[in-house]
Design a protein around this motif. Structure first.
Motif: not given
Ligand SMILES: Cc1cc2nc3c(=O)[nH]c(=O)nc-3n(C[C@H](O)[C@H](O)[C@H](O)COP(=O)(O)OP(=O)(O)OC[C@H]3O[C@@H](n4cnc5c(N)ncnc54)[C@H](O)[C@@H]3O)c2cc1C
Ligand SMILES: Nc1ncnc2c1ncn2[C@@H]1O[C@H](COP(=O)(O)O)[C@@H](O)[C@H]1O
Lengths: 325, 249
Positions: B34-39, B116-119, B176-186
């Motif tokens: 979920n994008a919001y959880d990733a943030s 903040k919500q499930a996508q 919120s996903n407006d908080m940041n850009d979640p990293r892509i795991p390296n």
């Protein structure tokens, strides 16, 4: 007789339009079911808004007044609403789906043992439960959803029911509220720095900017279009991310749901997550240079072309029309 | 500070999805965090990097959702708990929050974070419900977080602007996903995650859901639109005429 309790949200010293839409829907349901319609208002001077609720048919208005409701902290709101629900024992409680409401809905539901249908597009009382249509999967589909419980909470997206006056003489009941303590402290309220003085959720005209609005020149054109149409300024996530527009202006799945009479989408592609927040607009005008942009699938009128040339022509034409009026 | 982030595996909404007989039919392989959880995970990692501490994650979902726990571990979370249920689509936010509340008994996290919500369902309820069940102060729709000696400072997006609210720990925040850009795991993160332990626990006694989906339906369609052609000046004159006719300007 069961009661349906409609929540009136007061913002910047006014009852919101979305609150009247919800009241209208609740009155329709109360009429059909033979239920009582009541309203609850939380504000520093809640009784001052009782006439608003009566204008839309609320026969009883529970007015909870406390200076704390000026602040956005959620603890006093949950406490006060829980107390009113305990007193009134409504079958259904309906809310306009504002950020303030989203902030308290979950906690309040656990506190009062309610089942919740959040952010619905429409709802009705059926066979002892509540049924609603909820947009899901980034508003690609509707889920017909049923909740059973006492009470059932429903929060309603803006633009779901046109507000319709149905004045009654309301019995205004002040509810005493002793604010307990809260662990939260408010440091600061930073008002949005959006151009355009009009509140986005309440606006009748919205000018929304997307990634096509690349520079100061385009932003100035957007400001000017908003000024000549008396519009509030909205934005896609793309230009909120770059910092060109504040997050308060964001429209869509993460941002706000708006339902103006007129929506200009300027340089917005029309991703599902954006469209999720604006398809309830009455007329949508899309300006985009890509004729295949998905925004044209939801637009009432499509203007294919470069916003740098279309906006100046549009602004000039609107000024002419304003001068003639 | 010790963080725990509640994460959900959701269908990728950009994948093709159809309705058949009132059910959603989609490619079961295309599931994402979920994008919001990733943030929320991202912000917790940034804060613990800066101030010390660790990030754990917890997920309720079927067997196949383990890959989403692994993804959070690859981002940098220390430990994962997977509460296994046959199908979490049968659970509403209230049931989810009840299971999460059971999980948090006997843990002492400083901050519990949720999206903040499930996508997929856009309910946006489980965070506040969980806070109430645990008796924690909370704030929702966070677009920024900061840690100041034992206090979580939340910048939240409200109706009219942003509000800055300080919460003593322990507390809960929804992100919120407006908080940041979640990293892509390296690659390093992915390799490290393989060695991390996921505690897998089958859930006994599922709470009953009070909300259920009867069926899925297509979105109501809008009236087909019209393209207004011509030079910009002609387009402008024509659109203004139509908007006047419709009395919206
Ligand atoms: C969980 C989640 C939640 C999200 N929530 C939201 C949300 O609330 N709101 C939101 O908006 N997005 C949201 N998004 C993001 C969304 O998926 C899109 O990325 C975003 O809406 C794209 O913004 P855009 O249309 O401005 O940009 P783009 O998709 O890049 O489109 C720009 C458009 O401008 C046009 N254009 C460029 N130059 C010109 C010109 N000179 N004249 C005319 N047209 C021009 C292009 O043809 C293009 O169509 C969310 C995404 C996720 C994953
Ligand atoms: N199955 C789940 N497992 C773990 N956390 C969840 C689950 N479902 C929801 N959550 C958390 O609760 C948040 C809000 O969910 P919802 O109320 O369903 O919109 C999500 O962003 C997650 O952080």
């Amino acid at each position: 007789m069961p009661t349906i309790l409609s929540t009136v949200v007061v913002q910047s010293g006014k009852s919101t339009r979305a609150s009247f839409e919800v009241l209208t829907r609740c009155r329709q349901i109360a009429d059909a079911q033979g239920w009582d319609l009541a309203a609850v208002i939380l504000a520093p001077d809640a009784a001052a808004f009782a006439d608003d609720a009566a204008l839309y048919g609320a026969k009883t208005v529970y007015a909870v007044s406390h200076p704390l409701f000026e602040s956005p902290l959620n603890t006093p709101v949950v406490d006060a609403l829980a107390a009113v629900i305990e007193q009134v024992q409504p079958a259904v409680v309906a809310f306009p789906s504002s950020e303030g409401v989203k902030d308290v809905l979950g906690a309040l539901a656990v506190r009062t043992g309610a089942a919740v249908l959040a952010d619905v597009a429409e709802f009705d009382v059926k066979d002892g439960g509540v049924e609603a249509l909820r947009p899901v999967m980034a508003a690609k589909f509707m889920a017909r959803t049923r909740a059973e419980g006492s009470p059932v909470f429903v929060s309603v997206r803006s633009g779901s029911t046109p507000a319709e006056e149905a004045p009654v003489d309301a019995d205004v009941q002040p509810v005493a509220f002793d604010a307990g303590t809260t662990a939260q402290t408010l440091r600061e309220v930073a008002a949005a720095t959006v151009g355009g003085a009009v509140d986005l959720s309440e606006a009748l005209v919205v000018v929304a900017a997307g990634r096509g609005v690349k520079d100061d020149e385009a932003k100035r054109l957007v400001d000017e279009l908003a000024a000549v149409t008396g519009a509030a300024i909205g934005a896609s996530r793309a230009v909120v991310e770059t910092g060109m527009f504040p997050a308060t202006a964001q429209i869509g799945q993460t941002g706000k749901v708006v339902s103006p009479d007129l929506y200009f989408a300027v340089g917005i592609s029309g991703a599902v997550q954006h469209v999720a927040g604006m398809t309830n607009s009455r007329i949508i005008v899309a300006i985009n240079k890509d004729p295949d942009a998905p925004i044209f699938d939801v637009a009432t009128y499509g203007l294919v072309g470069d916003l740098y040339t279309i906006l100046p022509a549009l602004i000039a034409e609107l000024k002419k029309a304003n001068a003639a009026a | 500070m010790k963080f725990c982030v509640c994460i959900k595996q959701v269908p990728d909404v950009s994948a093709p999805i159809q309705i058949r007989g009132g059910e959603l039919v989609m490619d079961a392989g295309r599931m994402v965090l979920n994008a919001y959880d990733a943030s929320a995970v991202e912000e917790a990692l940034v804060l613990t990097d800066a101030h010390g501490g660790e990030v754990d994650v917890v997920l309720i979902g079927p067997e196949r959702a383990a890959e989403t726990v692994r993804k959070a571990l690859a981002m940098g979370a220390a430990r994962g708990t997977h509460l296994v249920v046959p199908d979490d689509a049968e659970l509403d936010s209230s049931a989810v929050s009840e299971l999460l509340a059971r999980h948090f008994e006997g843990h002492d996290y400083d901050v519990i974070a949720t999206g903040k919500q499930a996508q997929d369902t856009d309910a946006g309820l489980a965070g506040g419900m969980l806070a109430e069940r645990l008796g924690l102060p909370y704030a929702t729709n966070a677009v920024g977080l900061a840690v100041e000696d034992g206090t979580l400072v939340v910048t939240r997006q409200g109706d009219a602007g942003q509000e800055i609210i300080a919460l003593p720990t322990p507390c809960l925040v929804t992100c919120s996903n407006d908080m940041n850009d979640p990293r892509i795991p390296n690659l390093k993160g992915i390799m490290a995650a393989k060695k991390k332990v996921i505690e897998t626990k089958p859930v006994e006694g599922l709470p009953a859901a009070s909300v259920r989906v009867l069926r899925y339906e297509p979105m109501p369609t809008r009236e087909p639109g019209q393209t207004i052609d011509g030079e910009p000046a002609e387009q402008a004159a024509e659109i203004v005429r139509r908007l006047h006719e419709a009395s919206v300007i």
